[in-house]
Structure formats: structure tokens, C-alpha cells
Write a protein that holds these residues in place. Sequence first.
Motif, mmCIF file in Angstrom:
data_model
loop_
_atom_site.group_PDB
_atom_site.id
_atom_site.type_symbol
_atom_site.label_atom_id
_atom_site.label_comp_id
_atom_site.label_asym_id
_atom_site.label_seq_id
_atom_site.Cartn_x
_atom_site.Cartn_y
_atom_site.Cartn_z
ATOM 1 N N GLN A 33 -31.413 -4.540 72.621
ATOM 2 C CA GLN A 33 -32.000 -2.965 72.739
ATOM 3 C C GLN A 33 -33.535 -2.610 72.466
ATOM 4 O O GLN A 33 -34.052 -3.839 72.317
ATOM 5 C CB GLN A 33 -30.730 -2.109 71.968
ATOM 6 C CG GLN A 33 -29.418 -2.202 72.293
ATOM 7 C CD GLN A 33 -28.940 -1.462 73.321
ATOM 8 O OE1 GLN A 33 -29.248 0.136 73.657
ATOM 9 N NE2 GLN A 33 -28.541 -2.127 74.134
ATOM 10 N N ASP A 34 -33.860 -2.053 72.656
ATOM 11 C CA ASP A 34 -35.578 -1.231 72.543
ATOM 12 C C ASP A 34 -35.411 -0.643 70.896
ATOM 13 O O ASP A 34 -34.895 -0.459 70.035
ATOM 14 C CB ASP A 34 -34.988 0.279 73.549
ATOM 15 C CG ASP A 34 -36.759 0.662 73.490
ATOM 16 O OD1 ASP A 34 -37.599 0.561 72.516
ATOM 17 O OD2 ASP A 34 -37.061 1.785 73.963
ATOM 18 N N PRO A 35 -36.750 -1.951 70.622
ATOM 19 C CA PRO A 35 -36.591 -1.030 69.236
ATOM 20 C C PRO A 35 -37.053 -0.479 69.057
ATOM 21 O O PRO A 35 -37.497 0.042 67.883
ATOM 22 C CB PRO A 35 -37.325 -1.990 68.664
ATOM 23 C CG PRO A 35 -38.359 -3.250 70.201
ATOM 24 C CD PRO A 35 -37.584 -2.678 71.217
ATOM 25 N N SER A 36 -38.311 0.486 69.648
ATOM 26 C CA SER A 36 -38.594 1.800 69.121
ATOM 27 C C SER A 36 -37.642 2.679 69.210
ATOM 28 O O SER A 36 -38.340 4.073 68.602
ATOM 29 C CB SER A 36 -39.545 2.052 70.533
ATOM 30 O OG SER A 36 -39.409 2.229 71.634
ATOM 31 N N THR A 37 -36.801 2.583 69.685
ATOM 32 C CA THR A 37 -35.187 3.572 69.130
ATOM 33 C C THR A 37 -34.934 3.800 67.984
ATOM 34 O O THR A 37 -34.120 4.715 68.072
ATOM 35 C CB THR A 37 -34.920 4.248 70.757
ATOM 36 O OG1 THR A 37 -34.074 3.225 71.115
ATOM 37 C CG2 THR A 37 -35.697 5.144 71.991
ATOM 38 N N PHE A 38 -34.753 2.637 68.234
ATOM 39 C CA PHE A 38 -33.067 2.370 67.290
ATOM 40 C C PHE A 38 -34.109 2.521 65.663
ATOM 41 O O PHE A 38 -32.875 3.131 64.826
ATOM 42 C CB PHE A 38 -33.489 0.611 66.906
ATOM 43 C CG PHE A 38 -32.171 0.073 66.544
ATOM 44 C CD1 PHE A 38 -30.820 0.428 66.469
ATOM 45 C CD2 PHE A 38 -32.376 0.105 64.329
ATOM 46 C CE1 PHE A 38 -29.612 0.314 65.681
ATOM 47 C CE2 PHE A 38 -31.388 -0.318 63.859
ATOM 48 C CZ PHE A 38 -29.836 -0.610 64.790
ATOM 49 N N PRO A 39 -34.946 3.090 65.265
ATOM 50 C CA PRO A 39 -35.202 3.690 63.331
ATOM 51 C C PRO A 39 -34.819 4.974 64.137
ATOM 52 O O PRO A 39 -34.053 5.143 62.513
ATOM 53 C CB PRO A 39 -36.698 3.444 63.585
ATOM 54 C CG PRO A 39 -37.409 2.758 64.233
ATOM 55 C CD PRO A 39 -36.405 1.978 65.312
ATOM 56 N N LEU B 292 -24.254 3.031 71.510
ATOM 57 C CA LEU B 292 -23.667 2.112 70.142
ATOM 58 C C LEU B 292 -22.639 3.128 69.239
ATOM 59 O O LEU B 292 -21.689 2.554 68.932
ATOM 60 C CB LEU B 292 -24.701 2.452 68.816
ATOM 61 C CG LEU B 292 -25.883 1.346 68.979
ATOM 62 C CD1 LEU B 292 -26.841 1.685 67.964
ATOM 63 C CD2 LEU B 292 -25.867 -0.191 69.128
ATOM 64 N N GLY B 293 -22.095 4.006 70.649
ATOM 65 C CA GLY B 293 -20.252 4.179 70.192
ATOM 66 C C GLY B 293 -20.592 5.516 69.017
ATOM 67 O O GLY B 293 -19.861 5.675 68.080
ATOM 68 N N ALA C 226 -21.460 0.244 60.673
ATOM 69 C CA ALA C 226 -19.937 0.146 60.835
ATOM 70 C C ALA C 226 -19.409 1.609 60.422
ATOM 71 O O ALA C 226 -18.533 2.514 60.883
ATOM 72 C CB ALA C 226 -18.968 -0.914 60.019
ATOM 73 N N THR C 227 -20.472 2.572 59.884
ATOM 74 C CA THR C 227 -18.782 4.280 59.636
ATOM 75 C C THR C 227 -19.695 4.591 60.126
ATOM 76 O O THR C 227 -19.063 5.722 60.871
ATOM 77 C CB THR C 227 -19.722 4.758 58.165
ATOM 78 O OG1 THR C 227 -20.691 4.659 57.699
ATOM 79 C CG2 THR C 227 -18.769 3.869 57.471
ATOM 80 N N SER C 228 -20.897 4.826 60.962
ATOM 81 C CA SER C 228 -21.352 5.100 62.194
ATOM 82 C C SER C 228 -21.122 5.203 63.347
ATOM 83 O O SER C 228 -22.023 5.892 64.347
ATOM 84 C CB SER C 228 -23.291 5.903 61.509
ATOM 85 O OG SER C 228 -23.132 6.477 60.474
ATOM 86 N N SER C 229 -20.606 3.940 64.251
ATOM 87 C CA SER C 229 -21.136 3.318 65.441
ATOM 88 C C SER C 229 -19.701 2.130 65.824
ATOM 89 O O SER C 229 -19.243 1.412 64.774
ATOM 90 C CB SER C 229 -22.157 2.272 65.723
ATOM 91 O OG SER C 229 -22.087 1.733 66.440
ATOM 92 N N SER C 230 -18.806 2.206 66.480
ATOM 93 C CA SER C 230 -17.953 2.362 66.929
ATOM 94 C C SER C 230 -18.108 0.813 67.654
ATOM 95 O O SER C 230 -17.828 -0.130 67.438
ATOM 96 C CB SER C 230 -17.315 2.663 67.656
ATOM 97 O OG SER C 230 -17.908 2.978 68.849
ATOM 98 N N TYR C 231 -19.639 0.179 68.014
ATOM 99 C CA TYR C 231 -19.816 -0.758 68.694
ATOM 100 C C TYR C 231 -19.731 -1.749 66.895
ATOM 101 O O TYR C 231 -19.181 -2.841 67.587
ATOM 102 C CB TYR C 231 -21.338 -0.561 69.136
ATOM 103 C CG TYR C 231 -22.192 -1.802 69.380
ATOM 104 C CD1 TYR C 231 -21.601 -2.517 71.332
ATOM 105 C CD2 TYR C 231 -22.682 -2.445 68.779
ATOM 106 C CE1 TYR C 231 -22.106 -3.923 70.943
ATOM 107 C CE2 TYR C 231 -23.407 -3.426 68.743
ATOM 108 C CZ TYR C 231 -22.807 -4.578 69.718
ATOM 109 O OH TYR C 231 -23.746 -5.566 70.727
ATOM 110 N N PHE C 232 -20.723 -0.842 66.157
ATOM 111 C CA PHE C 232 -20.919 -2.397 65.040
ATOM 112 C C PHE C 232 -19.576 -1.977 64.374
ATOM 113 O O PHE C 232 -19.111 -3.231 63.680
ATOM 114 C CB PHE C 232 -21.794 -1.601 64.415
ATOM 115 C CG PHE C 232 -23.198 -1.565 64.537
ATOM 116 C CD1 PHE C 232 -23.950 -3.058 64.764
ATOM 117 C CD2 PHE C 232 -24.514 -0.909 64.455
ATOM 118 C CE1 PHE C 232 -25.203 -3.093 64.844
ATOM 119 C CE2 PHE C 232 -25.122 -0.891 65.509
ATOM 120 C CZ PHE C 232 -25.728 -2.011 65.559
ATOM 121 N N GLU C 233 -19.076 -0.766 64.056
ATOM 122 C CA GLU C 233 -17.449 -1.223 63.398
ATOM 123 C C GLU C 233 -17.079 -2.141 63.797
ATOM 124 O O GLU C 233 -15.916 -3.472 63.531
ATOM 125 C CB GLU C 233 -17.387 0.143 64.132
ATOM 126 C CG GLU C 233 -15.303 0.270 63.318
ATOM 127 C CD GLU C 233 -14.508 1.238 62.974
ATOM 128 O OE1 GLU C 233 -13.977 1.225 62.080
ATOM 129 O OE2 GLU C 233 -14.732 2.152 64.275
#
Length: 124
Positions: A71-77, A104-105, A44-51
Motif C-alpha cells: 500500500q501507499d506508505p504516505s497515507t498509512f501514518p 484495511l476494513g 487488529a482492534t481497528s482493522s478487520s484486515y489485520f484482525e
Amino acid sequence: SYMYRVCTMSTEPSTKKPRTALPSGRIVLNVGGTLFSTSKVTLATSSSYFESQFSNEWESSNPDDEFFLDQDPSTFPVLLSYMRLGSVSAADLTSPVLLQAQFLGMEALLRAVRRAVRREIFAG
């Protein structure tokens, strides 16, 4: 290789609305079928989407500790590592990673990339 680091201090006026309360606790993210474990605060502190997803309204309507993200799991890490550490190698910032960051904002990361690109353009 370049590292993009985001400083939390800024002289620019904030356009973000004040936060009421940060979400807490551990969460398991199912990103395109791959599981990632982290804290809601990290997200939440890095992404307005998750916030927005972890707002009080979402918390009360979704008591589960697993969250599905189509979303694509290969880019998320790359993005999760950035959310945890506050920096990322420029070599890891591929177009798919940046598109996912935009979805993800992750505005702080995207601003840092734009500034670096502008420096490269005007320096060379």
C-alpha cells in the motif's frame, strides 16, 4: 477543523463475530517499502484486515515479526495514528487515506466519516 473520534460504546447490535483471542506482540510493517513499528493489538482492534491476518492460522504459518503491506506508505501514518489515538483530523482524511481505510476494513472510522458527511449535508 473537525476531529473524527470513535466511541467504543454503541447502541447498535454488533454484526462482528466474537474474537477468540487478540494477537499480541510487536510487529514491523513494511508498507510499500517504509517500515512502521507498532503492536499487533493496535492493528487488529481497528482493522478487520489485520484482525484476519493476525488470526491463529496466520500466526502459525508466519513466524516472522515483519509484515509486508503493498500500500501507499504516505497515507498509512494517518491511519496508524488513528488506530493508536482513536481520532484523526478531518483535514487528513483525503481520498487516498479513505480508500486505504476501506481496504484495511477500518469500519469504525468509515462510519464516523459517513455520519459527519450526512450531518453536513442535512445541516446546510
